[in-house]
Design a protein around this motif. Structure first.
Motif, PDB file in Angstrom:
ATOM      1  N   PRO A  43       0.835  -1.205   0.000  1.00  0.00           N
ATOM      2  CA  PRO A  43       0.000   0.000   0.000  1.00  0.00           C
ATOM      3  C   PRO A  43       0.872   1.258   0.000  1.00  0.00           C
ATOM      4  O   PRO A  43       1.848   1.349   0.744  1.00  0.00           O
ATOM      5  N   GLY A  44       0.517   2.204  -0.864  1.00  0.00           N
ATOM      6  CA  GLY A  44       1.262   3.455  -0.938  1.00  0.00           C
ATOM      7  C   GLY A  44       2.439   3.414  -1.890  1.00  0.00           C
ATOM      8  O   GLY A  44       3.212   4.373  -1.973  1.00  0.00           O
ATOM      9  N   ILE A  45       2.572   2.330  -2.634  1.00  0.00           N
ATOM     10  CA  ILE A  45       3.669   2.218  -3.596  1.00  0.00           C
ATOM     11  C   ILE A  45       3.471   3.279  -4.684  1.00  0.00           C
ATOM     12  O   ILE A  45       2.339   3.623  -5.019  1.00  0.00           O
ATOM     13  N   ILE A  46       4.564   3.791  -5.215  1.00  0.00           N
ATOM     14  CA  ILE A  46       4.459   4.743  -6.310  1.00  0.00           C
ATOM     15  C   ILE A  46       4.544   3.986  -7.635  1.00  0.00           C
ATOM     16  O   ILE A  46       5.068   2.864  -7.688  1.00  0.00           O
ATOM     17  N   GLN A  47       4.043   4.600  -8.680  1.00  0.00           N
ATOM     18  CA  GLN A  47       3.934   3.951  -9.984  1.00  0.00           C
ATOM     19  C   GLN A  47       5.279   3.442 -10.493  1.00  0.00           C
ATOM     20  O   GLN A  47       5.369   2.330 -11.005  1.00  0.00           O
ATOM     21  N   GLU A  48       6.331   4.220 -10.340  1.00  0.00           N
ATOM     22  CA  GLU A  48       7.654   3.820 -10.838  1.00  0.00           C
ATOM     23  C   GLU A  48       8.154   2.555 -10.138  1.00  0.00           C
ATOM     24  O   GLU A  48       8.680   1.646 -10.776  1.00  0.00           O
ATOM     25  N   LYS A  49       7.986   2.478  -8.831  1.00  0.00           N
ATOM     26  CA  LYS A  49       8.420   1.292  -8.078  1.00  0.00           C
ATOM     27  C   LYS A  49       7.581   0.073  -8.449  1.00  0.00           C
ATOM     28  O   LYS A  49       8.100  -1.041  -8.523  1.00  0.00           O
ATOM     29  N   LEU A  50       6.304   0.285  -8.694  1.00  0.00           N
ATOM     30  CA  LEU A  50       5.431  -0.814  -9.105  1.00  0.00           C
ATOM     31  C   LEU A  50       5.890  -1.367 -10.454  1.00  0.00           C
ATOM     32  O   LEU A  50       5.978  -2.580 -10.632  1.00  0.00           O
ATOM     33  N   ALA A  51       6.209  -0.475 -11.374  1.00  0.00           N
ATOM     34  CA  ALA A  51       6.691  -0.908 -12.693  1.00  0.00           C
ATOM     35  C   ALA A  51       7.973  -1.719 -12.556  1.00  0.00           C
ATOM     36  O   ALA A  51       8.137  -2.754 -13.210  1.00  0.00           O
ATOM     37  N   GLU A  52       8.884  -1.274 -11.697  1.00  0.00           N
ATOM     38  CA  GLU A  52      10.132  -2.011 -11.468  1.00  0.00           C
ATOM     39  C   GLU A  52       9.862  -3.372 -10.843  1.00  0.00           C
ATOM     40  O   GLU A  52      10.504  -4.365 -11.196  1.00  0.00           O
ATOM     41  N   ASP A  79       1.003  12.335  -1.792  1.00  0.00           N
ATOM     42  CA  ASP A  79       1.863  12.195  -0.631  1.00  0.00           C
ATOM     43  C   ASP A  79       1.627  13.380   0.306  1.00  0.00           C
ATOM     44  O   ASP A  79       1.358  14.502  -0.158  1.00  0.00           O
ATOM     45  N   ILE A  80       1.713  13.154   1.588  1.00  0.00           N
ATOM     46  CA  ILE A  80       1.465  14.213   2.574  1.00  0.00           C
ATOM     47  C   ILE A  80       2.499  15.334   2.448  1.00  0.00           C
ATOM     48  O   ILE A  80       2.156  16.504   2.501  1.00  0.00           O
ATOM     49  N   VAL A  81       3.751  14.973   2.255  1.00  0.00           N
ATOM     50  CA  VAL A  81       4.835  15.959   2.188  1.00  0.00           C
ATOM     51  C   VAL A  81       4.952  16.569   0.787  1.00  0.00           C
ATOM     52  O   VAL A  81       5.018  17.779   0.637  1.00  0.00           O
ATOM     53  N   ASN A  82       5.015  15.713  -0.235  1.00  0.00           N
ATOM     54  CA  ASN A  82       5.189  16.169  -1.612  1.00  0.00           C
ATOM     55  C   ASN A  82       3.933  15.817  -2.409  1.00  0.00           C
ATOM     56  O   ASN A  82       3.749  14.685  -2.818  1.00  0.00           O
ATOM     57  N   LYS A  83       3.093  16.804  -2.635  1.00  0.00           N
ATOM     58  CA  LYS A  83       1.796  16.581  -3.298  1.00  0.00           C
ATOM     59  C   LYS A  83       1.941  16.076  -4.731  1.00  0.00           C
ATOM     60  O   LYS A  83       1.010  15.517  -5.287  1.00  0.00           O
ATOM     61  N   LYS A  84       3.116  16.253  -5.358  1.00  0.00           N
ATOM     62  CA  LYS A  84       3.326  15.778  -6.726  1.00  0.00           C
ATOM     63  C   LYS A  84       3.452  14.253  -6.772  1.00  0.00           C
ATOM     64  O   LYS A  84       3.192  13.642  -7.796  1.00  0.00           O
TER      65      LYS A  84
END
Length: 153
Positions: A43-52, A79-84
């Motif tokens: 849970p909370g994985i980012i798209q780039e890490k999922l692709a890898e 993300d709470i800190v970095n909205k991008k």
């Protein structure tokens, strides 16, 4: 040894085909179940890490993620800190679907490994992991622009 990779490919394609047929009633299309399970597991994985993690390019991952989001299986949250940064989470629908996928996986594993002793299964796993690690290094090399030199001049 060319037959080995052919056999591995045949196994992977057959299992994928079976899953695609069986998961159609769950409204999952080709290969989306892999993404959904990995998101449920991370849970909370980012798209780039999922692709890898799945060993696909970012464009392929983006397409599948978009379809899963549109179908209501997953959602993106800032993300709470970095909205991008957009993190991926399974929705209630996705969470309810993951156990069905895992049950199919366990069933297929039982069918695939029938007749193999625990020792043979462990050996097969170890050897297959080594093959995967070799291929992952090559995949990473090519994805970063490397050129393989296999043609004889």
């Amino acid at each position: 040894m060319g037959e080995l990779l052919r056999e591995i490919g045949m196994i992977a394609r057959a299992l994928d085909s079976i899953s695609n047929v069986e998961f159609k009633e769950l409204e999952l299309t080709k290969g989306q179940y892999i993404y959904l399970v990995r998101i449920c597991e991370n849970p909370g994985i980012i798209q780039e890490k999922l692709a890898e993690l799945i060993l696909v390019d970012r464009t392929t991952a983006a397409r599948s993620i978009q379809k899963l989001e549109k179908a209501g299986f997953i959602e993106k949250r800032s993300d709470i800190v970095n909205k991008k940064i957009k993190k991926l989470y399974a929705t209630a629908k996705g969470q309810a679907t993951c156990p069905v996928i895992l049950q199919e996986h366990a069933y297929s594993k039982g069918v695939a490994l029938a007749g193999l002793s625990e020792q043979e299964q462990a050996q097969l796993l170890e050897l297959t992991e080594r093959v995967r690690e070799n291929i992952e290094r090559e995949w990473d090399f090519v994805k970063k622009g490397g050129t393989r030199h296999y043609l004889k001049e």
